[in-house]
Design an enzyme around this catalytic site. Structure first.
Site, PDB file in Angstrom:
ATOM      1  N   HIS A   1      -7.943  -4.586  -7.411  1.00 36.45           N
ATOM      2  CA  HIS A   1      -7.189  -3.328  -6.209  1.00 36.45           C
ATOM      3  C   HIS A   1      -8.933  -3.696  -5.649  1.00 36.45           C
ATOM      4  CE1 HIS A   1      -4.707  -0.878  -4.247  1.00 36.45           C
ATOM      5  NE2 HIS A   1      -6.106   0.001  -4.467  1.00 36.45           N
TER       6      HIS A   1
ATOM      7  N   TYR B   1     -17.918  12.301 -14.769  1.00 30.80           N
ATOM      8  CA  TYR B   1     -17.562  13.277 -15.526  1.00 30.80           C
ATOM      9  C   TYR B   1     -16.722  13.548 -16.539  1.00 30.80           C
ATOM     10  CZ  TYR B   1     -21.533  14.751 -13.131  1.00 30.80           C
ATOM     11  OH  TYR B   1     -23.447  15.251 -12.451  1.00 30.80           O
TER      12      TYR B   1
ATOM     13  N   ARG C   1       0.974  -1.030  -0.095  1.00 36.18           N
ATOM     14  CA  ARG C   1       0.165  -0.194  -0.162  1.00 36.18           C
ATOM     15  C   ARG C   1       0.819   1.576  -0.449  1.00 36.18           C
ATOM     16  NH1 ARG C   1      -4.645   0.457   4.299  1.00 36.18           N
ATOM     17  NH2 ARG C   1      -4.583  -1.706   3.478  1.00 36.18           N
TER      18      ARG C   1
END
Length: 752
Positions: A82, A126, A36
């Site tokens: 993931h 968007y 991570r």
């Protein structure tokens, strides 16, 4: 199991709590460190970034192709590779597209991906994205067995453990992350300089750290700026892998004509949000912490343009910027901690040389694996080509078998075929299959010639690859050539490759006195009984008529200058400081002094003074304790002021008067006067002091210093000045009771 059997079930185990927690926390820590927070030294990526780029490659989002919705990309990454939140994945992808965060953006974004002001990207539904050209260089070779793959989280797909990485992305784009018990923070660098350093390491593997720093002089931030860190400090940081870089905004003086000028900030430090920087500068103006700054405006469009207006044109621009560097994020320290995963497994704080060595070793392994993969492909193709050539030499027999035999493949493989030079061979399974799949249009003489040419070219390539795999020198030569191609594509010869962050020596203006930033002008400071303060322009008569609020009136008035530090002595024994330039103007009624300093409601201002260099003051409490204090010790640096006179509860500051002469005269509330030598009083910065005069009841009314030879003066009730030269009756040791005041002494027990 009987009802009296206390044996625990076989499925339960018992272990000490400390071991159970320790083992589980260690598992969590390792997961955080390896999967991570820390980047891999080879490709400079964390797993989430690696999975984003790989998923975009699988979606065929090439730099020259079309865009896809970010929601689709983050959804694929989450579903396939993931298993974490889509918001975290989208935030990571958005950062890869931000040209103010990434020195070489790995994603091309279309839509609102945030800005340098700190605004967040638009929602993933968007915006659209595709891979950028640097990502292609990182991914090149995945289809050629360049790196190992592992199963994804549910075992249905495979993902790369590391990317081939054609350039040192770890240093080029930097990285930051917080793991368990360790963290990393790596600044971005210039790719052209990194390639030059890699080339130098290829030529001389034992190159020194100092020689590498000559090639990589420091970070190259996407937002530009100026590094003012000393060269020796930079060398030490790169040698140890830990350090910090002082980074300043880039600015210039813009001439407005007629002697007027303003400062234009064109580049701000890395990771500083422009909107918050503007807010901080506006706060400095409002609180008058930098009195020389009059206004700040943000005139930025696509580029950064912050306008700083000085209060007066006589101010030195360097001095003004020095104050702003100290007080705002126009200058910051970027801490470097090159803590990375070596070979994807071992966290280590690495030097610049170690990080580049990890990258170069990775590139060599990628080169060897790709070459071996190519050899296997060539071997397979040569096998097929040899089968084609055998078919052409025995074309009639091949056609006959295919036309007459029900199972032509075993028949083709069983036939002993004639080849050149009288040799005879059998076809392999691969060759027989390839012949059967051959198109009729390929059965022409020209095709045979092309096959022979292709075979000859592949044989030459095979010998070249075998020579490459057998020679370490040839391998490094090939890697050097590949790095030159990367340098040609992304180096300083390109629009984005030129260095953006400059280097300069720090102009040390940190200790600029605030008075030097203010235009010196005379003012008259007025403090009212209700605690309202203002500064009238010029030196006006101290007894001139001044308007006050209803019920208010004058308390103190004195002549000062805008550069003066005005000390207000509180009844609580604390000294508070106001800068003349920060006082409100005299057009209104002023402002409450309690808004400017932290004067408690139960305390009041007892004295107002202007301490000059070398001047000393007599401090005394109503209890009759006092001492001499240097004037500079009365100046406080904070709103809270500074405790000077220590007193018991119920006492107050009674005397704060300039020292002149050689004796002290005290008068108590009992109207007894005592005169003693000034040298009997100690000089202190703060404290209770010593007893000035002894009282049976009451306390101290007033004290003053004077020259014994000139006598002690006061004003009698008629307003006439009276001087007593023979003071032998009142002259005694400090802490004596004294004698009754002479005839005509003021009834208010004050000397002045």
């Amino acid at each position: 199991m009987s009802e009296h059997d206390d044996t625990p079930p076989q499925s339960l185990t018992s272990e000490p709590l400390s071991r159970a927690i320790g083992d589980r926390y260690l598992t969590y820590a390792l997961s955080t460190i390896m999967h991570r927070a820390l980047p891999d030294a080879r490709d400079g990526l964390k797993p989430v970034h690696r999975r984003i780029l790989f998923a975009m490659r699988e979606l065929k989002l090439s730099p020259t192709g079309g865009f896809r919705k970010s929601a689709k990309i983050s959804g694929d990454v989450m579903g396939n590779y993931h298993p974490h939140g889509d918001a975290a994945i989208y935030d990571a992808m958005a950062r890869l597209a931000q040209d103010f965060a990434m020195r070489y953006p790995l994603v091309n974004g279309q839509g609102n991906f945030g800005n340098i002001d700190g605004d967040n990207p638009a929602a993933s539904r968007y915006t659209e994205a595709r891979l950028a050209f640097p990502s292609e260089a990182l991914l090149d070779g995945l289809a050629e067995n360049a790196v190992d793959f592992r199963p994804n989280y549910d075992g249905t797909l495979e993902e790369p453990i590391v990317l081939p990485a054609a350039f040192p992305n770890l240093l080029a784009n930097g990285a930051s992350g917080i793991a368990v018990g360790m963290a990393t923070n790596i600044p971005p660098h210039n790719l052209d300089e990194l390639v030059e350093a890699c080339q130098a390491m290829i030529r001389d593997p034992g190159i020194s750290d100092d020689a590498l720093v000559d090639l990589v002089p420091g970070p190259d931030f996407p937002t530009g700026g100026v590094i003012v860190e000393p060269k020796d400090s930079i060398r030490e940081s790169y040698r140890t892998g830990r350090g910090a870089f002082r980074l300043r905004a880039r600015w210039e003086k813009e001439d407005l004509g007629r002697g007027q000028w303003q400062i234009i900030v064109t580049e701000i430090p890395y990771q500083v949000q422009k909107s918050k920087l503007i807010e901080r500068l506006a706060e400095l103006i409002q609180t008058k912490k930098v009195p020389a700054l009059a206004d700040v405006r943000d005139e930025s469009a696509d580029d950064v343009r912050i306008v700083l207006e000085p209060k007066t044109r006589t101010i030195d621009p360097e001095m003004l910027m020095g104050m702003l560097f100290r007080s705002s994020d126009l200058e910051l320290r970027f801490s470097m901690n090159m803590n990375v995963l070596i070979d994807g497994r071992v966290p280590k704080v690495c030097s610049l040389k170690e990080v580049l060595r990890a990258f170069l070793d990775h590139r060599r392994e990628v080169l060897c694996r790709r070459s071996q993969h190519r050899l296997e492909k060539i071997a397979h193709r040569l096998e097929v080509l040899n089968g084609y050539i055998i078919a052409y030499l025995n074309l009639d027999r091949v056609i006959e078998i295919i036309r007459t035999v029900d199972e032509p493949k075993p028949a083709l493989m069983a036939e002993n075929w004639a080849v050149t030079d009288g040799d005879r061979v059998f076809l392999t399974d691969v060759q027989a299959e390839a012949i059967l799949n051959m198109r009729l249009r390929s059965l022409r003489k020209l095709e045979e010639m092309e096959l022979r040419n292709e075979r000859d070219a592949l044989l030459a390539e095979r010998s070249e690859l075998e020579a490459l795999l057998n020679s370490e020198k040839a391998q490094w030569k090939r890697i050097s050539a590949q790095l030159k191609e990367v340098q040609k594509q992304f180096g300083k010869g390109t629009a984005a490759g030129a260095r953006r962050t400059a280097f300069a020596d720090a102009t040390e203006v940190e200790e600029v006195p605030i008075e030097a930033m203010i235009e010196r002008e005379p003012i008259t400071v007025i403090l009212s009984k209700m605690g309202w303060v203002r500064a009238m322009k010029g030196h006006q008569a101290l007894d001139a008529e001044v308007k006050f609020k209803d019920g208010d009136g004058p308390l103190f008035a004195l002549h000062a200058e805008t550069t003066d530090r005005i000390v207000l002595m509180g009844s609580n024994g604390r000294a508070y400081t106001l800068l003349g330039a920060n006082l409100p103007g005299g057009r209104g009624m002023g402002e409450p002094v309690r808004l400017m300093v932290d004067l408690p409601n139960e305390a009041e201002v007892t004295h107002i003074l202007l301490p000059k260099a070398g001047e000393k003051f007599l401090m005394a409490s109503s209890d009759g304790d006092g001492f001499i204090v240097p004037g500079e010790e009365l100046v406080a640096q904070t709103r809270a002021g500074k405790q000077v006179l220590n007193m018991r509860e119920g006492a107050r500051t009674q005397v704060c008067a300039p020292v002149s002469g050689d004796h002290v005269a005290c008068v108590g509330e009992n109207r007894k006067v005592l005169v003693f030598a000034l040298e009997e009083l100690p000089e202190m910065a703060r404290g209770k002091g010593v007893r000035l005069q002894k009282f049976k009841d009451g306390g101290l009314s007033d004290a003053v210093t004077f020259t014994l030879a000139d006598g002690l003066s006061w004003k009698d009730p008629a307003g006439r000045t009276r001087t007593e030269t023979d003071l032998s009756e009142w002259l005694a040791k400090r802490a004596s009771a004294g004698r009754m005041a002479p005839r005509g002494f003021p009834r208010d027990n004050r000397f002045n």
